[in-house]
Design a protein around this motif. Structure first.
Motif, PDB file in Angstrom:
ATOM      1  N   UNK A  47      13.255  -4.911 -52.547  1.00  0.00           N
ATOM      2  CA  UNK A  47      13.957  -5.934 -53.340  1.00  0.00           C
ATOM      3  C   UNK A  47      15.454  -5.672 -53.507  1.00  0.00           C
ATOM      4  N   UNK A  48      15.879  -4.426 -53.265  1.00  0.00           N
ATOM      5  CA  UNK A  48      17.288  -4.071 -53.487  1.00  0.00           C
ATOM      6  C   UNK A  48      18.008  -3.700 -52.189  1.00  0.00           C
ATOM      7  N   UNK A  49      17.441  -4.059 -51.053  1.00  0.00           N
ATOM      8  CA  UNK A  49      18.043  -3.611 -49.792  1.00  0.00           C
ATOM      9  C   UNK A  49      19.468  -4.138 -49.606  1.00  0.00           C
ATOM     10  N   UNK A  50      19.752  -5.345 -50.079  1.00  0.00           N
ATOM     11  CA  UNK A  50      21.110  -5.872 -49.967  1.00  0.00           C
ATOM     12  C   UNK A  50      22.104  -5.016 -50.724  1.00  0.00           C
ATOM     13  N   UNK A  51      21.715  -4.594 -51.921  1.00  0.00           N
ATOM     14  CA  UNK A  51      22.591  -3.748 -52.736  1.00  0.00           C
ATOM     15  C   UNK A  51      22.742  -2.367 -52.115  1.00  0.00           C
ATOM     16  N   UNK A  52      21.632  -1.839 -51.587  1.00  0.00           N
ATOM     17  CA  UNK A  52      21.686  -0.535 -50.919  1.00  0.00           C
ATOM     18  C   UNK A  52      22.620  -0.591 -49.724  1.00  0.00           C
ATOM     19  N   UNK A  53      22.533  -1.684 -48.952  1.00  0.00           N
ATOM     20  CA  UNK A  53      23.393  -1.832 -47.774  1.00  0.00           C
ATOM     21  C   UNK A  53      24.866  -1.902 -48.155  1.00  0.00           C
ATOM     22  N   UNK A  54      25.144  -2.279 -49.397  1.00  0.00           N
ATOM     23  CA  UNK A  54      26.525  -2.330 -49.885  1.00  0.00           C
ATOM     24  C   UNK A  54      26.985  -0.969 -50.407  1.00  0.00           C
ATOM     25  N   UNK A  55      26.191   0.064 -50.184  1.00  0.00           N
ATOM     26  CA  UNK A  55      26.515   1.446 -50.537  1.00  0.00           C
ATOM     27  C   UNK A  55      26.633   1.661 -52.038  1.00  0.00           C
ATOM     28  N   UNK A  56      25.590   1.283 -52.751  1.00  0.00           N
ATOM     29  CA  UNK A  56      25.523   1.529 -54.190  1.00  0.00           C
ATOM     30  C   UNK A  56      24.934   2.927 -54.404  1.00  0.00           C
ATOM     31  N   UNK A  57      25.806   3.918 -54.578  1.00  0.00           N
ATOM     32  CA  UNK A  57      25.350   5.301 -54.740  1.00  0.00           C
ATOM     33  C   UNK A  57      24.385   5.455 -55.908  1.00  0.00           C
ATOM     34  N   UNK A  58      24.728   4.827 -57.039  1.00  0.00           N
ATOM     35  CA  UNK A  58      23.917   4.990 -58.245  1.00  0.00           C
ATOM     36  C   UNK A  58      22.498   4.469 -58.019  1.00  0.00           C
ATOM     37  N   UNK A  59      22.384   3.346 -57.331  1.00  0.00           N
ATOM     38  CA  UNK A  59      21.054   2.788 -57.064  1.00  0.00           C
ATOM     39  C   UNK A  59      20.257   3.714 -56.151  1.00  0.00           C
ATOM     40  N   UNK A  60      20.881   4.203 -55.088  1.00  0.00           N
ATOM     41  CA  UNK A  60      20.164   5.103 -54.172  1.00  0.00           C
ATOM     42  C   UNK A  60      19.710   6.357 -54.892  1.00  0.00           C
ATOM     43  N   UNK A  61      20.583   6.925 -55.721  1.00  0.00           N
ATOM     44  CA  UNK A  61      20.187   8.131 -56.471  1.00  0.00           C
ATOM     45  C   UNK A  61      19.061   7.823 -57.441  1.00  0.00           C
ATOM     46  N   UNK A  62      19.132   6.676 -58.084  1.00  0.00           N
ATOM     47  CA  UNK A  62      18.081   6.296 -59.026  1.00  0.00           C
ATOM     48  C   UNK A  62      16.742   6.146 -58.317  1.00  0.00           C
ATOM     49  N   UNK A  63      16.770   5.511 -57.158  1.00  0.00           N
ATOM     50  CA  UNK A  63      15.535   5.323 -56.394  1.00  0.00           C
ATOM     51  C   UNK A  63      15.002   6.652 -55.872  1.00  0.00           C
ATOM     52  N   UNK A  64      15.886   7.571 -55.508  1.00  0.00           N
ATOM     53  CA  UNK A  64      15.436   8.889 -55.075  1.00  0.00           C
ATOM     54  C   UNK A  64      14.774   9.633 -56.228  1.00  0.00           C
ATOM     55  N   UNK A  65      15.298   9.475 -57.431  1.00  0.00           N
ATOM     56  CA  UNK A  65      14.652  10.107 -58.585  1.00  0.00           C
ATOM     57  C   UNK A  65      13.277   9.504 -58.836  1.00  0.00           C
ATOM     58  N   UNK A  66      13.147   8.189 -58.662  1.00  0.00           N
ATOM     59  CA  UNK A  66      11.834   7.557 -58.819  1.00  0.00           C
ATOM     60  C   UNK A  66      10.867   8.067 -57.757  1.00  0.00           C
ATOM     61  N   UNK A  67      11.368   8.246 -56.532  1.00  0.00           N
ATOM     62  CA  UNK A  67      10.530   8.825 -55.476  1.00  0.00           C
ATOM     63  C   UNK A  67      10.128  10.242 -55.856  1.00  0.00           C
ATOM     64  N   UNK A  68      11.048  10.974 -56.488  1.00  0.00           N
ATOM     65  CA  UNK A  68      10.738  12.322 -56.944  1.00  0.00           C
ATOM     66  C   UNK A  68       9.643  12.335 -57.996  1.00  0.00           C
ATOM     67  N   UNK A  69       9.644  11.346 -58.879  1.00  0.00           N
ATOM     68  CA  UNK A  69       8.593  11.259 -59.904  1.00  0.00           C
ATOM     69  C   UNK A  69       7.215  11.085 -59.279  1.00  0.00           C
ATOM     70  N   UNK A  70       7.164  10.476 -58.084  1.00  0.00           N
ATOM     71  CA  UNK A  70       5.897  10.264 -57.386  1.00  0.00           C
ATOM     72  C   UNK A  70       5.528  11.442 -56.482  1.00  0.00           C
ATOM     73  N   UNK A  71       6.373  12.458 -56.449  1.00  0.00           N
ATOM     74  CA  UNK A  71       6.119  13.608 -55.588  1.00  0.00           C
ATOM     75  C   UNK A  71       6.567  13.412 -54.160  1.00  0.00           C
TER      76      UNK A  71
END
Length: 581
Positions: A47-71
Motif C-alpha cells: 500500500x505504500x510502494x509509491x511513498x517508498x519509491x520516493x525515498x521516504x527513509x522514515x517509512x522504510x525504517x518503520x516498516x523494517x522495525x515492523x518486520x523485526x517485530x515479526x522475526x
C-alpha cells in the motif's frame, strides 16, 4: 538427505531424487513463515510502494522495525543474541517473499544479509552482544561497504586505508565507498580497509563515528526506493574493539558473505519472477484484440509457458542449493557450509538474475505499449531487475569463479574431476544403448548424463591445451561455466520432477514432467552449441573435425514436441493466473 554431498560433485556423480531438497519438501512451519512474510508485504508494504519509491527513509525504517517485530530480520541471528535462528530453507523463503516489496525487499535483504551476517559469523562475543539484538529488531539498520570508485569486482584493489592511532585506541580510516545500499539511513556499516595500507581488514563502524559522512543519493535506473549513497571516511576514528575478525583476513569475510548473498539474491529473483508472471497472465486474460483475449493466442501462450519453464529451473536450483547448505550445517560451520557450495551459489546468482530479466522482459512485451508506461507495475519491475546481474559480483565475474573454484577443488582431491575426465575417454566407445522411452523422464535422464560428459570433455580439453595459461582464456572459461550452469540446472529439474513422480504418481506429477522435459531439451540445445563454439575456439583442421565427431556422438538425441508441451504448461498458468507450483 542424510549424507553430506560435496560441492561440485554433481559433475561426477549420479544423484538420487531423495538426496536433494525441493520446494515440495517444505514443512508446514516453513510454509507458515513464507505466508507470514507474504502477508506482511501485501498488508504493510504494497500500500505504500509509491511513498517508498520516493525515498521516504522514515517509512522504510518503520516498516523494517515492523518486520523485526515479526522475526523477519532475525532469521539468521542465533537465539543467544535474541535471534530466531531459523533453518536456511526458512530464511530463503523469507527472502523470496520479500521480493514483491520491490525496493523495500532490497533494503531488507542488504540489512539481514551482507549487513548483519559479518557480525553473526565473524564478530567476537562482545560485538555480537552489542549489535545483534538491535539489528534483529530493526532498532539499528546495517549496510555493507566494499565497493569503491576504483574497485568493484577487484575488491582487493581497494584504496581505503586504516592506521593505528599513536595511543593505540583507534584506527584512523581514510577513503570512500560507493553504491552502498541503505547508506542514507543505516546506523552500522561493515567497512573494508587496508591496515597499514596493505592488510585487507573489516571494521564495524557506527554512523556517528567522527570523520564518517554519507554523500547524496545516487540517481538510479531502478530500485529507486532503496537508499544508495557513497560513504566518505576522512580521518574517521574507529575504536580498536570494532575491528571485525583478524587483521589481513578481511577477504575471508567479504567473499564468504558474498557466497550467501548470491544464493539469497537468486531467491529474491525467483520471488519477483513469480509476481511478474502473475501480472503478465492477468493482463493477457483481460486484454482483448481481434475479439479475443490475447491469452488465447499461441504466441502469447508460448511466452507464458517459457516464463514458467525458466522459473521452474531457477526455483529448483535455489532450493536445491539452500538444502545443500542446510544439510552441510550438520558437519560444518556455517561459513564452511557456504564455502563448500561457492560454485553452486554463483550458479544461483547467474541463473536466477538472468531468468528474472527474461521474465520481466516478456512481461513487458505481453503488456505491449502499456508495459512501457509507469501506470503498470511491470514497467518498474523491468527497471528494477537489471541491477541483479551486477550486484554481488557481476555475472561475468561469477562465471569466471565457477571453473576456478571447481579446478581448485579438483586439485585438492575434493572432487574427482580428473579421474572422471579420464574415464570418459573409455566410455566414448561404449555409449549409445537403447532407452526405454515409456518410463517418464528416462530420455531426459540420459540427456543430463550426456551433458555431464560434454562438460568434462570440453573442460578437459581446455585444461590440457592451455594448462596454466587457461586463466587468460576468459571466453573459454565463460563457456565452461555456462556448461556447468546448464548441467546443474538440468539435473535439478530432473531430480525434482522425478521426486514428484515417486511421491505423487505420474498423473499428479504431469505438470512437473512437462516443465522438466521442456527445460532439459531447450538447455541441451544450448549446451551443444556452446560446446561447438568452444571446440572451434580451441582446435582447427582435422583435430577440430575429430573433436566435433566426438561431440556429435555425445549430443545425439531425438527432440520433443515443445509446441504441445508449452501449450499445456501455458494453459495451467492461465487458468490459475499465476505460477502454479
Amino acid at each position: 538427505m542424510s549424507e553430506f554431498i560435496r560441492g561440485g560433485s554433481f559433475l561426477t556423480e549420479t544423484l538420487l531424487p531423495e538426496q536433494i531438497f525441493v520446494p515440495e519438501d517444505f514443512s508446514e512451519e516453513q510454509r507458515a513463515i513464507a505466508q507470514t512474510t507474504a502477508d506482511f508485504i501485501v498488508g504493510k508494504v504494497v500500500p505504500h510502494q509509491g511513498t517508498i519509491e520516493a525515498l521516504d527513509y522514515d517509512l522504510t525504517r518503520s516498516l523494517l522495525r515492523e518486520a523485526g517485530d515479526l522475526g523477519l530480520l532475525a532469521a539468521d541471528i542465533p537465539e543467544e543474541y535474541d535471534g530466531v535462528a531459523l533453518d536456511k530453507i526458512s530464511s530463503t523463503l523469507i527472502t523470496e517473499n520479500m521480493a514483491r516489496g520491490g525496493s523495500f525487499g532490497l533494503s531488507h535483504g542488504a540489512h539481514v544479509g551482507i549487513g548483519t551476517l559479518p557480525i553473526v559469523f565473524f564478530g567476537n562475543e562482545e560485538q555480537k552482544r552489542r549489535y545483534l539484538p538491535s539489528l534483529g529488531t530493526g532498532e539499528k539498520i546495517a549496510a555493507y561497504c566494499l565497493t569503491e570508485p576504483g574497485s568493484g569486482s577487484d575488491a582487493l584493489g581497494a584504496k581505503t586505508s586504516a592506521f593505528l592511532s599513536e595511543d593505540g585506541t583507534h584506527y584512523i580510516l581514510n577513503g570512500s565507498k560507493q553504491y552502498i545500499t541503505n547508506a542514507g539511513f543505516a546506523d552500522v556499516f561493515i567497512i573494508y580497509a587496508k591496515v597499514d595500507g596493505d592488510k585487507f581488514t573489516a571494521f564495524i563502524v557506527d554512523r556517528d563515528t567522527p570523520g564518517l559522512s554519507v554523500g547524496p543519493e545516487e540517481k538510479k535506473m531502478g530500485i529507486k526506493g532503496s537508499s544508495t549513497c557513497p560513504v566518505v571516511l576522512e580521518d574517521a576514528q574507529v575504536p580498536v574493539e570494532n575491528l571485525l575478525g583478524e587483521i589481513s583476513k578481511g577477504h575471508h569475510i567479504a567473499f564468504n558473505i558474498l557466497n550467501i548473498g548470491r544464493y539469497k539474491l537468486g531467491a529474491g529473483c525467483v520471488g519477483s519472477a513469480k509476481w511478474a508472471l502473475h501480472l503478465a497472465v492477468k493482463y493477457a486474460k483481460e486484454r482483448t484484440q481481434f475479439n479475443s483475449p490475447i491469452a488465447q493466442f499461441p504466441l502469447v501462450q508460448e511466452k507464458i509457458a517459457q516464463m514458467a519453464i525458466e522459473l521452474y529451473g531457477a526455483e529448483s536450483v535455489i532450493y536445491r542449493t539452500a538444502g545443500l547448505i542446510e544439510q552441510a550445517l550438520g558437519v560444518k560451520e556455517p561459513l564452511q557450509a557456504a564455502a563448500e557450495y561457492a560454485a553452486e551459489c554463483s550458479i544461483c546468482k547467474i541463473l536466477a538474475s538472468e531468468m528474472l530479466d527474461f521474465v520481466v522482459d516478456e512481461g513487458v512485451q505481453i503488456h505491449g505499449g502499456y508495459g512501457f508506461t509507469q501506470e503498470y507495475e511491470i514497467e518498474r519491475m523491468y527497471r528494477d531487475s537489471r541491477i541483479n546481474r551486477i550486484f554481488e559480483g557481476t555475472n561475468e565475474i561469477n562465471r569466471l569463479l565457477i571453473p576456478d573454484t571447481l579446478v581448485k577443488r579438483a586439485m585438492k582431491g575434493e572432487i574427482p574431476l580428473l579421474a572422471a575426465a579420464q574415464k570418459l575417454q573409455a566410455e566414448l566407445f561404449t555409449m549409445g544403448g537403447l532407452i526405454d522411452e515409456t518410463i517418464p523422464l528416462n530420455m531426459e535422464r540420459d540427456l543430463v548424463e550426456r551433458v555431464k560428459k560434454i562438460v568434462l570433455f570440453v573442460a578437459g580439453l581446455a585444461v590440457q591445451k592451455y594448462q596454466k595459461a587457461l586463466v587468460h582464456e576468459q571466453e573459454i572459461l565463460r563457456n565452461v561455466a555456462n556448461l556447468v550452469i546448464d548441467c546443474f540446472a538440468m539435473e535439478s529439474v530432473l531430480l525434482r520432477a522425478t521426486k514428484k513422480i515417486t511421491s505423487s504418481g505420474e498423473e499428479r506429477a504431469r505438470l512437473q514432467i512437462d516443465l522438466a522435459t521442456a527445460y532439459i531439451h531447450r538447455r541441451f540445445a544450448t549446451v551443444e552449441q556452446t560446446a561447438k563454439d568452444s571446440l572451434a575456439a580451441m582446435e582447427e583442421g582435422d583435430s577440430l573435425r575429430t573433436q566435433l565427431s566426438i561431440l556429435k556422438k555425445l549430443s545425439r538425441h531425438v527432440p520433443v514436441n515443445e509446441k504441445l508441451i508449452k501449450r499445456t504448461i501455458a494453459q495451467q498458468s492461465i487458468e490459475a493466473e499465476k505460477y502454479t507450483l
